[in-house]
Write a protein that holds these residues in place. Structure first.
Motif, PDB file in Angstrom:
ATOM      1  N   ALA A  74       0.821  -1.214   0.000  1.00 18.86           N
ATOM      2  CA  ALA A  74       0.000   0.000   0.000  1.00 18.86           C
ATOM      3  C   ALA A  74       0.854   1.262   0.000  1.00 18.86           C
ATOM      4  N   ASN A  75       2.113   1.165   0.367  1.00 16.04           N
ATOM      5  CA  ASN A  75       2.997   2.322   0.345  1.00 16.04           C
ATOM      6  C   ASN A  75       3.149   2.802  -1.091  1.00 16.04           C
ATOM      7  N   PRO A  76       2.763   4.064  -1.362  1.00 15.91           N
ATOM      8  CA  PRO A  76       2.819   4.515  -2.760  1.00 15.91           C
ATOM      9  C   PRO A  76       4.233   4.545  -3.321  1.00 15.91           C
ATOM     10  N   PHE A  77       5.227   4.549  -2.437  1.00 18.15           N
ATOM     11  CA  PHE A  77       6.598   4.593  -2.932  1.00 18.15           C
ATOM     12  C   PHE A  77       7.174   3.208  -3.185  1.00 18.15           C
ATOM     13  N   TYR A  78       6.354   2.181  -2.986  1.00 17.56           N
ATOM     14  CA  TYR A  78       6.836   0.829  -3.253  1.00 17.56           C
ATOM     15  C   TYR A  78       6.191   0.314  -4.522  1.00 17.56           C
ATOM     16  N   THR A  79       6.988  -0.125  -5.472  1.00 13.66           N
ATOM     17  CA  THR A  79       6.413  -0.721  -6.687  1.00 13.66           C
ATOM     18  C   THR A  79       6.353  -2.218  -6.507  1.00 13.66           C
ATOM     19  N   PRO A  80       5.220  -2.820  -6.782  1.00 17.93           N
ATOM     20  CA  PRO A  80       5.110  -4.269  -6.665  1.00 17.93           C
ATOM     21  C   PRO A  80       6.169  -4.947  -7.514  1.00 17.93           C
ATOM     22  N   ASP A  81       6.693  -6.046  -7.000  1.00 21.93           N
ATOM     23  CA  ASP A  81       7.760  -6.813  -7.629  1.00 21.93           C
ATOM     24  C   ASP A  81       9.136  -6.192  -7.402  1.00 21.93           C
ATOM     25  N   ASP A  82       9.197  -5.171  -6.587  1.00 24.39           N
ATOM     26  CA  ASP A  82      10.488  -4.637  -6.147  1.00 24.39           C
ATOM     27  C   ASP A  82      10.956  -5.443  -4.960  1.00 24.39           C
ATOM     28  N   LEU A  83      12.238  -5.333  -4.634  1.00 24.43           N
ATOM     29  CA  LEU A  83      12.709  -5.919  -3.380  1.00 24.43           C
ATOM     30  C   LEU A  83      12.061  -5.154  -2.241  1.00 24.43           C
ATOM     31  N   ILE A  84      11.742  -5.868  -1.187  1.00 26.55           N
ATOM     32  CA  ILE A  84      11.094  -5.214  -0.045  1.00 26.55           C
ATOM     33  C   ILE A  84      12.168  -4.707   0.892  1.00 26.55           C
ATOM     34  N   THR A  85      12.263  -3.402   1.014  1.00 28.32           N
ATOM     35  CA  THR A  85      13.298  -2.834   1.882  1.00 28.32           C
ATOM     36  C   THR A  85      12.690  -2.058   3.033  1.00 28.32           C
ATOM     37  N   SER A  86      11.393  -2.171   3.195  1.00 30.64           N
ATOM     38  CA  SER A  86      10.710  -1.365   4.194  1.00 30.64           C
ATOM     39  C   SER A  86      11.137  -1.734   5.609  1.00 30.64           C
ATOM     40  N   ARG A  87      11.485  -0.696   6.373  1.00 29.39           N
ATOM     41  CA  ARG A  87      11.918  -0.919   7.746  1.00 29.39           C
ATOM     42  C   ARG A  87      10.756  -1.431   8.593  1.00 29.39           C
ATOM     43  N   LYS A  88       9.565  -0.870   8.326  1.00 26.68           N
ATOM     44  CA  LYS A  88       8.386  -1.283   9.095  1.00 26.68           C
ATOM     45  C   LYS A  88       8.118  -2.765   8.904  1.00 26.68           C
ATOM     46  N   PHE A  89       8.260  -3.219   7.659  1.00 25.02           N
ATOM     47  CA  PHE A  89       8.022  -4.611   7.350  1.00 25.02           C
ATOM     48  C   PHE A  89       8.958  -5.487   8.164  1.00 25.02           C
ATOM     49  N   ASN A  90      10.243  -5.122   8.174  1.00 25.03           N
ATOM     50  CA  ASN A  90      11.244  -5.877   8.930  1.00 25.03           C
ATOM     51  C   ASN A  90      10.886  -5.971  10.401  1.00 25.03           C
ATOM     52  N   GLU A  91      10.573  -4.804  10.972  1.00 26.67           N
ATOM     53  CA  GLU A  91      10.292  -4.760  12.408  1.00 26.67           C
ATOM     54  C   GLU A  91       9.056  -5.561  12.764  1.00 26.67           C
ATOM     55  N   GLU A  92       7.998  -5.370  11.982  1.00 28.60           N
ATOM     56  CA  GLU A  92       6.759  -6.089  12.264  1.00 28.60           C
ATOM     57  C   GLU A  92       6.960  -7.586  12.135  1.00 28.60           C
ATOM     58  N   LEU A  93       7.702  -7.983  11.119  1.00 24.72           N
ATOM     59  CA  LEU A  93       7.920  -9.407  10.899  1.00 24.72           C
ATOM     60  C   LEU A  93       8.668 -10.012  12.087  1.00 24.72           C
ATOM     61  N   GLU A  94       9.672  -9.276  12.555  1.00 24.65           N
ATOM     62  CA  GLU A  94      10.416  -9.752  13.723  1.00 24.65           C
ATOM     63  C   GLU A  94       9.491  -9.991  14.888  1.00 24.65           C
ATOM     64  N   LYS A  95       8.609  -9.020  15.103  1.00 23.95           N
ATOM     65  CA  LYS A  95       7.669  -9.153  16.221  1.00 23.95           C
ATOM     66  C   LYS A  95       6.805 -10.391  16.055  1.00 23.95           C
ATOM     67  N   GLN A  96       6.317 -10.586  14.831  1.00 31.49           N
ATOM     68  CA  GLN A  96       5.421 -11.708  14.608  1.00 31.49           C
ATOM     69  C   GLN A  96       6.143 -13.033  14.779  1.00 31.49           C
ATOM     70  N   VAL A  97       7.382 -13.078  14.310  1.00 29.77           N
ATOM     71  CA  VAL A  97       8.145 -14.314  14.440  1.00 29.77           C
ATOM     72  C   VAL A  97       8.337 -14.661  15.904  1.00 29.77           C
ATOM     73  N   LYS A  98       8.529 -13.626  16.732  1.00 32.46           N
ATOM     74  CA  LYS A  98       8.748 -13.884  18.150  1.00 32.46           C
ATOM     75  C   LYS A  98       7.510 -14.443  18.827  1.00 32.46           C
ATOM     76  N   THR A  99       6.332 -14.020  18.323  1.00 30.06           N
ATOM     77  CA  THR A  99       5.114 -14.418  19.023  1.00 30.06           C
ATOM     78  C   THR A  99       4.395 -15.578  18.343  1.00 30.06           C
ATOM     79  N   VAL A 100       5.098 -16.326  17.508  1.00 32.43           N
ATOM     80  CA  VAL A 100       4.424 -17.454  16.838  1.00 32.43           C
ATOM     81  C   VAL A 100       4.038 -18.523  17.848  1.00 32.43           C
TER      82      VAL A 100
END
Lengths: 138, 196
Positions: A112-138
């Motif tokens: 949904a980030n307008p500055f991200y084009t689909p099929d680009d590498l995902i470099t979003s910091r928010k994505f990284n942080e959120e994923l870390e959190k989710q992995v911890k609480t699996v």
């Protein structure tokens, strides 16, 4: 006791990796790259196998290795999520399904980030942080 | 509604007016709104390349929206004349922002002469899901809001300058717009227009 996600990845439409993150520091990341890559064949198989019947997005276990199991989840836009987990004992299907659902939502928010084009590498910091959190609480 | 408000002047009536008006207006899907605005900004960035220019264009667009939006606002909110600029600030923050964006802003940091204030926004539907790439430090993503404020207030005889000073997309914890009253236009007051 539970499951531990050691690697999470997002694969694009042409099987190009958009995001691979390893959470286990003891192993070579390359090993996980290889595991994820070989898992893609199984994903192909599963996606083309059932004709007629509507496929669930959750693909289930793709294949087991010595220490790990690989699970997959596909979307209608041909984006695939592949995770490598370390499981002891029984499979925790429900927990994995939940993880994938949250992973999918996280991916949708990143797209949904307008500055991200689909099929680009995902470099979003928010994505990284959120994923870390989710992995911890699996 | 107006009569009730006057009786309780001290009890922050604008919050309540804001909620009432917000309940009455039509709503659209927030994600659609956010994505639409996002595509406007990215297209401007592609077209103009210079981020300062993009800021200017966003402000201009906002101005054009503001001069029209004010009519809708006045018609729906039934807010009477504002006694002074401090009241105007409250109305903009509590009723204006609530009505059109669904959020309330806070008015802070008045200067000594009561001609300048800050509008602080905790969250903003325009910036939901947005992450600015590294080189975009000069871009004020939601700069359209500055133009809207300027356009709307100009139609009620106030010439202001609105600029962004803080933005959550730049790492600050809140977004802040600084509004400065430059002059009150008292010359032409068309008979057909209601004043604020």
């Amino acid at each position: 006791m539970g499951i531990k996600v050691v690697c999470a990845s997002v694969i694009g439409k042409s099987n190009n990796p958009l995001y691979i993150r390893c959470f286990d520091n003891t192993e070579e990341p390359l090993k996980f790259h290889y595991i994820v890559h070989s898992a893609l064949d199984v994903v192909e198989e599963k996606s083309t196998a059932k004709k007629g019947a509507s496929l669930d997005l959750y693909l289930g276990m793709l294949y087991p290795t010595e220490d790990y199991r690989v699970y997959g989840y596909t979307t209608n836009s041909k984006i695939k999520f592949i995770i490598v987990v370390q499981e002891d004992g029984d499979s925790h299907d429900q927990a994995i399904k939940n993880f994938f659902r949250k992973f999918h939502v996280l991916y949708a928010n990143t797209v949904a980030n307008p500055f991200y084009t689909p099929d680009d590498l995902i470099t979003s910091r928010k994505f990284n942080e959120e994923l870390e959190k989710q992995v911890k609480t699996v | 509604c107006g009569a009730v408000v006057m009786a309780q002047k001290g009890a922050r009536p604008y919050d309540r007016i804001g909620e009432q008006v917000f309940a009455k207006v039509d709503k659209i899907n927030a994600e659609l709104f956010t994505l639409t605005y996002g595509s406007i900004v990215t297209q401007l960035v592609k077209d103009y390349e210079d981020l300062g220019e993009v800021n200017t264009q966003l402000e201009k667009m906002g101005y054009n929206i503001g001069v029209r939006l004010i009519e809708e606002f006045l018609a729906r909110s039934n807010v009477g004349r504002c006694a002074d600029f401090t009241e105007t600030a409250e109305v903009v923050a509590k009723v204006g922002f609530k009505m059109f964006l669904g959020i309330t802003a806070n008015v802070t940091d008045w200067d000594a002469e009561k001609k300048e204030f800050s509008l602080v926004l905790d969250d903003n539907p325009l910036t939901e899901f947005v992450e600015l790439p590294e080189s975009y430090n000069k871009l004020w993503y939601a700069n359209i809001l500055c133009g809207v404020i300027r356009g709307a207030l100009e139609m009620v005889q106030m010439k202001v300058e609105a600029t962004y000073v803080k933005c959550v997309l730049h790492g600050h914890d809140v977004s802040e717009i600084r509004v400065l009253l430059k002059e009150i236009l008292t010359d032409e007051i068309p008979a057909s227009m209601r004043d604020e």
